[in-house]
Design an enzyme around this catalytic site. Structure first.
Site, mmCIF file in Angstrom:
data_model
loop_
_atom_site.group_PDB
_atom_site.id
_atom_site.type_symbol
_atom_site.label_atom_id
_atom_site.label_comp_id
_atom_site.label_asym_id
_atom_site.label_seq_id
_atom_site.Cartn_x
_atom_site.Cartn_y
_atom_site.Cartn_z
ATOM 1 N N ASP A 83 0.867 -1.181 0.000
ATOM 2 C CA ASP A 83 0.000 0.000 0.000
ATOM 3 C C ASP A 83 0.901 1.228 0.000
ATOM 4 O O ASP A 83 2.120 1.131 0.188
ATOM 5 C CB ASP A 83 -0.907 -0.015 1.247
ATOM 6 C CG ASP A 83 -1.954 1.083 1.244
ATOM 7 O OD1 ASP A 83 -2.372 1.509 0.146
ATOM 8 O OD2 ASP A 83 -2.355 1.527 2.336
ATOM 9 N N HIS A 84 0.310 2.381 -0.220
ATOM 10 C CA HIS A 84 1.007 3.656 -0.079
ATOM 11 C C HIS A 84 0.464 4.385 1.149
ATOM 12 O O HIS A 84 -0.749 4.552 1.290
ATOM 13 C CB HIS A 84 0.794 4.540 -1.310
ATOM 14 C CG HIS A 84 1.451 4.021 -2.547
ATOM 15 N ND1 HIS A 84 0.902 4.169 -3.804
ATOM 16 C CD2 HIS A 84 2.617 3.355 -2.729
ATOM 17 C CE1 HIS A 84 1.710 3.618 -4.697
ATOM 18 N NE2 HIS A 84 2.756 3.116 -4.070
ATOM 19 N N LEU A 132 -4.897 4.689 0.072
ATOM 20 C CA LEU A 132 -5.973 3.832 -0.447
ATOM 21 C C LEU A 132 -5.556 3.083 -1.708
ATOM 22 O O LEU A 132 -6.281 3.026 -2.691
ATOM 23 C CB LEU A 132 -7.239 4.656 -0.709
ATOM 24 C CG LEU A 132 -7.785 5.404 0.520
ATOM 25 C CD1 LEU A 132 -8.911 6.338 0.123
ATOM 26 C CD2 LEU A 132 -8.252 4.429 1.589
ATOM 27 N N HIS A 133 -4.368 2.472 -1.651
ATOM 28 C CA HIS A 133 -3.847 1.718 -2.787
ATOM 29 C C HIS A 133 -3.478 0.281 -2.403
ATOM 30 O O HIS A 133 -2.388 -0.189 -2.752
ATOM 31 C CB HIS A 133 -2.621 2.418 -3.368
ATOM 32 C CG HIS A 133 -2.880 3.813 -3.843
ATOM 33 N ND1 HIS A 133 -1.887 4.758 -3.984
ATOM 34 C CD2 HIS A 133 -4.032 4.432 -4.215
ATOM 35 C CE1 HIS A 133 -2.400 5.894 -4.410
ATOM 36 N NE2 HIS A 133 -3.710 5.717 -4.560
ATOM 37 N N PRO A 134 -4.329 -0.467 -1.713
ATOM 38 C CA PRO A 134 -3.977 -1.853 -1.380
ATOM 39 C C PRO A 134 -3.852 -2.693 -2.645
ATOM 40 O O PRO A 134 -4.642 -2.554 -3.590
ATOM 41 C CB PRO A 134 -5.145 -2.316 -0.503
ATOM 42 C CG PRO A 134 -6.302 -1.476 -0.947
ATOM 43 C CD PRO A 134 -5.704 -0.140 -1.284
#
Length: 573
Positions: A297-298, A471-473
């Site tokens: 994630d980020h 919100l980049h899983p």
């Protein structure tokens, strides 16, 4: 008798919408899409108005509302993870930034065993096929102009945007007109999936144009409980609509639930780490330890400054302005409601050891958090920043056999020496840019974290207490042919099974250095050809910027710290 379809797609989000469109191009293929969320209505202002993107976050009608387990290195906080709870998935509630990632991200993918065909040359034709980018230079070999996904370039015409981009140049970074073009390293306006003042996500681009086809059925509020197997072959799914369990048979099942739901459903269905599944009483179909592993994630923070002059967008937060904002958007698709705020930013390297940008920046001419909360009263501006290539790896594991119960999410943020070092570098690079003369006339001082946060230890303590997910899983069912992989990169089939494929962000072998909507759509476009048996688009050997190979400047030197049943008629898409 159970219904039967040629293909059942589980998840009507970004990837699921692409596949629903591309697979039903063949009128002889009957496709069912099962989406656990609700329809995405054309009239829903919170979805369609770009500036309203903060409203669905945390709202149970739009957002599944996941939370991580307590993160040991983030002061034990449980990090909130918004995921779209409607058709279009998270593309219906995200920030609408369209960023492909760096070309070298895909060269990195191609170095994974079995992924030689996923290098940038093979991925580029699918990026081009999906996009309609009128801002691109005519005949640019890197950009598409007649695809289904409409893009526009952020105007970035607020005086604070102009000052920030000038500050980045003063700090030694290139001004880039197209951050999805030949060179990503630098600063400029972002592409965004907005068209004529409205969100233009996966539903508008792919799903809605296909809804009239008689061979496509879409059902919303349909929660899939498990994939059913005959031996190791997937033969259908069991799903729930309004409390009633239904069964559908399928020639093939394609999971498009995303990096959280796809590994959850695989594990519920007996595909995953055998010891964990057996401990929950689940019959093991395929022992694949990689299901739910490799979670990436980020993480990001907001560095906020007060503004000396009343030139920020802060007044538009006041209730008295909202009727005018709503009217301008409803009747003309113009005004403050027509922007996603993320109009400009850029990419930089935090040190000389990385070969291409490991930091992404978003600039906003307002001081505000992603959920819409803001400092009281004052004008301000901010930069979002965070490392793009953390080497921390998390896991997703189901905690019970109840499909309604969220799985356990453990991201392990800030858990490695590299991650912590790059976080300190990220804050110092951001402060270096924000301290340039171009912003001096507006700068009334850093308000978060503030001047008292100066040493490496203070920076890391602030990040631990303040950082949020971008919100980049992704990457939880990664492609590959090595023992830890889950999905065959040549077919998108799940290893050791038949009739079961995965197409979504979970198949990424590693996370790209930007927002993941565009890479997810590219993967789905390419997967559609692989699934249909079409001849893949020919690879495109196009030059792109590599630091050091085309005269690029070294990264700016920054001083170190002092211390180390919804049936068809219900689908109003």
């Amino acid at each position: 008798m159970a219904e039967r379809f040629d293909v059942v797609i589980v998840g009507g989000g970004s990837a699921g919408s692409v596949l629903a469109n591309r697979l039903t191009d063949d009128p002889g293929t009957r496709v069912l899409v099962l989406e656990a969320g609700r329809p995405a209505h054309r009239w829903d202002v919170f979805v369609q108005m770009p500036a309203a993107l903060a409203f669905p976050i945390g709202n149970r009608f739009y957002d599944w509302g996941y939370r991580s387990e307590p993160e040991p290195q983030l002061a034990g906080r449980r990090i909130y993870h918004a995921r779209g709870k409607l058709l279009g998935g998270s593309s219906s509630i995200n920030g609408m930034i369209f960023q492909r990632g760096n070309p070298l991200d895909y060269e990195r993918w191609a170095a994974v065993p079995g992924l030689a065909g996923w290098d940038f040359a093979h991925c580029l034709p699918y990026f081009r096929r999906m996009e309609d980018c009128p801002a691109a230079v005519l005949d640019d070999p890197l950009r598409g102009r007649d695809g289904p996904l409409r893009l526009e370039r952020g105007p970035a015409d607020n005086v604070l945007f102009r000052a920030f981009l000038a500050a980045a140049e003063q700090a030694g970074y290139a001004r880039i007109d197209d951050l999805n073009g030949i060179r990503q390293e630098g600063f400029g306006p972002f592409d965004r999936n907005i068209s004529r003042g409205r969100r233009f996500g996966a539903v508008a681009a792919y799903l809605r144009p296909a809804l009239h086809r008689p061979n496509l059925t879409v059902r919303t509020r349909a929660l899939v409980h498990r994939v059913r197997f005959a031996g190791r072959r997937a033969v259908g799914v069991d799903y729930e609509v309004r409390g009633r369990l239904r069964r559908v048979e399928a020639g093939e099942v394609i999971l498009c639930g995303g990096a959280i739901n796809t590994p959850q459903l695989l594990q519920l269905s007996g595909v995953g780490p055998a010891a964990h599944l057996s401990g929950l009483g689940i019959d093991v179909v395929a022992d694949l330890p990689g299901v739910g592993a490799n979670l990436q994630d980020h993480l990001e923070v907001y560095i906020q400054h007060a503004c000396r002059h009343p030139v920020s967008m802060q007044p538009y937060l006041k209730w008295r302005h909202r009727p005018w904002i709503a009217a301008a958007w409803l009747f003309g698709r113009t005004g403050p409601g027509a922007t996603n705020h993320f109009e400009a930013g850029g990419f930089a390297r935090s040190n000389d050891q990385v070969g291409y940008p490991n930091l992404m920046f978003h600039f906003l001419p307002i001081a505000i958090r992603y959920d819409g909360s803001a400092p009281a009263g004052a004008h301000g501006y901010q930069v979002h920043v965070g490392p793009m290539y953390s080497d921390a790896r998390g896991t997703i594991r189901i905690a019970s056999t109840d499909p309604h119960r969220h799985p356990l999410l453990r991201f392990d943020y800030l858990s490695t020496a590299q991650d912590r070092r790059e976080w300190v570098e990220a804050i110092r690079v951001a402060r270096h840019i924000l301290g340039q003369p171009a912003l001096a006339p507006f700068d009334a001082g850093e308000t978060s974290p503030g001047p008292g946060c100066a040493t490496d230890e203070q920076i890391l303590a602030w990040v631990a207490g303040d950082a949020e997910t971008a919100l980049h899983p992704s990457c939880t069912c990664r492609m590959g042919t090595d023992p830890g992989s889950v999905v065959d990169p040549a077919t998108m089939r799940v290893h050791d099974t038949d009739g079961l494929r995965v197409v979504d962000a979970s198949v990424f072998p590693s996370i790209p250095n930007g927002n993941i909507f565009a890479p997810t759509m590219m993967v789905a476009e390419r997967a559609a050809d692989l699934i249909r048996g079409n001849t893949p688009l020919a690879p495109a050997a196009v030059d792109f910027y590599r630091h050091g190979a085309t005269g690029g400047a070294a990264p700016i030197a920054v001083a170190a710290g002092r211390d180390a049943s919804g049936d068809r008629e219900e689908v109003d898409a």
